[in-house]
Write a protein that holds these residues in place. Structure first.
Motif, PDB file in Angstrom:
ATOM      1  N   ARG A   1       0.761  -0.911   0.031  1.00  0.00           N
ATOM      2  CA  ARG A   1       0.249   0.055  -0.266  1.00  0.00           C
ATOM      3  C   ARG A   1       0.686   1.141   0.125  1.00  0.00           C
ATOM      4  O   ARG A   1       1.815   1.379   0.532  1.00  0.00           O
ATOM      5  CB  ARG A   1      -0.943   0.047   1.108  1.00  0.00           C
TER       6      ARG A   1
ATOM      7  N   ARG B   1       4.799   5.003   1.265  1.00  0.00           N
ATOM      8  CA  ARG B   1       3.874   3.111   1.491  1.00  0.00           C
ATOM      9  C   ARG B   1       4.104   3.520   2.716  1.00  0.00           C
ATOM     10  O   ARG B   1       4.587   4.749   3.840  1.00  0.00           O
ATOM     11  CB  ARG B   1       5.652   2.192   1.692  1.00  0.00           C
TER      12      ARG B   1
ATOM     13  N   ASP C   1       2.897   2.351   5.082  1.00  0.00           N
ATOM     14  CA  ASP C   1       4.002   1.764   7.085  1.00  0.00           C
ATOM     15  C   ASP C   1       5.469   2.677   7.053  1.00  0.00           C
ATOM     16  O   ASP C   1       6.037   3.050   8.323  1.00  0.00           O
ATOM     17  CB  ASP C   1       4.455   0.484   6.678  1.00  0.00           C
ATOM     18  N   GLU C   2       5.381   4.001   6.681  1.00  0.00           N
ATOM     19  CA  GLU C   2       6.044   4.569   6.579  1.00  0.00           C
ATOM     20  C   GLU C   2       5.192   6.375   7.160  1.00  0.00           C
ATOM     21  O   GLU C   2       6.483   7.057   8.005  1.00  0.00           O
ATOM     22  CB  GLU C   2       6.296   5.408   5.438  1.00  0.00           C
ATOM     23  N   TYR C   3       4.363   5.650   7.179  1.00  0.00           N
ATOM     24  CA  TYR C   3       3.305   7.262   7.591  1.00  0.00           C
ATOM     25  C   TYR C   3       3.338   7.390   9.104  1.00  0.00           C
ATOM     26  O   TYR C   3       3.356   6.179   9.820  1.00  0.00           O
ATOM     27  CB  TYR C   3       1.654   7.144   6.891  1.00  0.00           C
TER      28      TYR C   3
END
Length: 111
Positions: free
Chosen positions: A74, A107, A109-111
């Protein structure tokens, strides 16, 4: 939708279609920038062509956020509005003369 919101919406769509001056800037996180060329090209294509806006992901109608999947991962993109010196928020995101738009691709998961 107000005239100001519609103007922001259109400016954001233009930035995604062509994210370079004079419309704004694009920032890729390290993880996105390091993708293989074919994957990076596809991720950026999906940012440019994103049109799955809804009340859930675009409650203000500004087209300033999107989320999509590529190869099971995502990704998010987000547009932020800064003053021309990029020190503070823009005093008027509908006015490109006082706003620098920054499109960030990351990505999830970097948020």
């Amino acid at each position: 939708m107000s005239a100001s919101t519609l103007r922001i919406h259109l400016l954001n769509d233009q930035l995604r279609a062509f994210p370079f001056p004079p419309r704004g800037e694009m920032v890729l996180t390290r993880v996105v920038a390091d993708l293989p060329t074919d994957d990076l090209s596809e991720v950026l294509r999906q940012v440019r062509t994103f049109d799955a806006f809804s009340i859930d992901n675009d409650p203000h109608g500004e087209h300033d956020f999107g989320s999509f999947a590529h190869n099971g991962v995502r990704y998010f993109w987000k547009i932020d509005y800064y003053d021309r010196d990029k020190e503070y928020g823009s005093p008027n995101p509908a006015d490109p003369a006082v706003t620098c738009r920054v499109l960030t691709v990351m990505r999830a998961d970097e948020y």
